[in-house]
Design a protein around this motif. Structure first.
Motif: not given
Ligand code: PLP
Length: 389
Positions: A93-95, A119, A159, A163, A188, A190, A210, A212-213, A223, A341
């Motif tokens: 995941s992103g985290m 975030y 970042e 976000n 970051d 993302t 992330s 995932t977005k 992811l 998003f």
């Molecule tokens: C800027 C940013 N970084 C990291 C993340 C974490 O990603 P994940 O939800 O895939 O763990 C997010 C999730 O919204 C995000 O917006």
């Protein structure tokens, strides 16, 4: 494709001069093999045949996987086209990716600078870092305010765009100041995606995101990834992934790779519509605090237009009250009330419902999908009117 043509093909992908679409459709693909698919299917393996003394590349499934290898190559080609010595690691995941950099690079007694407006999971990370005896300083993204708290720091975490506030800072300026103090820099990426911004070219040591977005863009995969140019630092990130085990499944990795081929199409469509929506929301009754880094009057525009190649698919604004924002979200027909998003289906949410962001109760974060521009803009404007009274 002949062998010679295949060699040329690798050249195309590594060439920083080719267009994003050309690069993305071939990103990370192996050389063509007769009777094999262009993108090999996911490799489901917990372990690999390994007689004798253990040696790589594939020994155990928590350490490496051929499906990750191709995806890592693809992301690296987008994050740093044509640059040698860049390594990418994918995560669950992103985290998992964010934590891998912070917790592998920092030790007790170190200082890290985080954005105060990043975030919403970052405050949780902060508490954990502090529990390990790491000093955490925060400053806003806007106005490059993190510059003022860099002295003595080991790592600067940026970042941009942030976000959900969509503030932007000058990565090159911050990275220069950080490096002059011996401080590593992670960005970051993302919200921008590698097609919107290339942090390594702007001087960062790590680009973290992330996936995932918008990178995967269909709202069906979690992811994360880290791309970095410093081999020693990346070795410690890799070690962190091994000991924590926050690895993506082969199916997720394969889906992500498949999605990257359409990333340029999606970002062009979504980001163009996001600008059109932001323009349509300008000056509408009840709409204040409109933010989109691609709007020339936006506070982020000046720096964003220098360091970004696209401005993202997220638009944010404030409606007068929480009730009005809830009515607006209810009235939308083409936009799902959901978090996250970057997906092909538009989503929006009242961000204050989570309690983790310093935003007004009526703050709406809207992620523009791949719907037709006219339909989406009309739906949002209709929902605005209907929710007024
Ligand atoms: C800027 C940013 N970084 C990291 C993340 C974490 O990603 P994940 O939800 O895939 O763990 C997010 C999730 O919204 C995000 O917006």
């Amino acid at each position: 494709m002949s062998e010679a043509a295949a060699d040329e093909d690798s050249g195309v992908r590594a060439n920083p001069g080719v267009g994003d679409g050309t690069r993305a459709v071939r990103a990370g693909l192996p050389e063509p093999v007769k009777h094999e698919p262009a993108l090999p299917g996911p490799v489901f393996a917990a372990h690999y045949h390994l007689p004798g003394a253990p040696s790589g590349p594939y020994t155990y499934g928590r350490d490496e996987n051929p499906t990750w290898t191709l995806l890592e190559r693809a992301i690296g080609e987008l994050e740093a086209p044509g640059r040698d010595g860049v390594e990418t690691l994918v995560f669950a995941s992103g985290m998992a990716a964010v934590s891998s950099v912070l917790f592998s690079q920092l030790r007790t007694g170190d200082t890290v600078v985080l954005p105060g407006d990043g975030y919403q999971a970052l405050p949780l990370v902060r508490a954990q870092l502090e529990a390990y005896g790491i000093e955490v300083r925060t400053a806003p993204t806007r106005g490059d305010a993190q510059l003022d708290v860099l002295d003595g720091a080991r790592l600067l975490w940026i970042e941009t765009p942030s976000n959900p506030g969509l503030d932007v800072c000058d990565v090159r300026r911050l990275a220069g100041a950080a490096h002059a103090r011996g401080c590593l820099v992670a960005v970051d990426n993302t919200l921008a995606t590698p097609l919107g911004q290339r942090p390594l070219e702007l001087g960062a040591d790590f680009s973290v995101a992330s996936g995932t977005k918008q990178l995967t863009g269909h709202g069906d995969v979690l992811l994360g990834y880290v791309t970095g140019a410093d081999a020693a630092a990346m070795a410690t990130v890799r070690r962190w992934r091994k000991i924590v085990g926050a690895i993506p499944g082969p199916m997720e990795a394969w889906l992500a790779h498949r999605s990257i081929a359409t990333l340029p199409l999606r970002v062009d469509r979504q980001d163009t519509t996001a600008l059109a929506l932001a323009e349509a929301l300008r000056g509408r009754p009840g709409v204040t605090g409109l933010r989109y880094p691609g709007l020339p009057e936006d506070p982020s525009y000046k720096i964003a237009s220098r360091q970004m190649r696209r401005y993202g698919c997220v638009v944010s604004f404030v409606l007068p009250t929480r009730a009005r924002a809830d009515r607006f979200l209810d009235a939308l027909r083409l936009v799902d009330d959901a978090t996250s998003f970057g997906g092909v289906r538009s989503t929006a949410e009242r961000r204050g419902r989570w309690g983790g962001d310093a935003v007004p109760e009526g703050f709406v974060r809207l992620s523009v999908g791949a719907e037709d521009e006219g339909d989406l803009v009309a739906d949002v404007l209709r929902a605005l009117e209907e929710s007024a009274e």
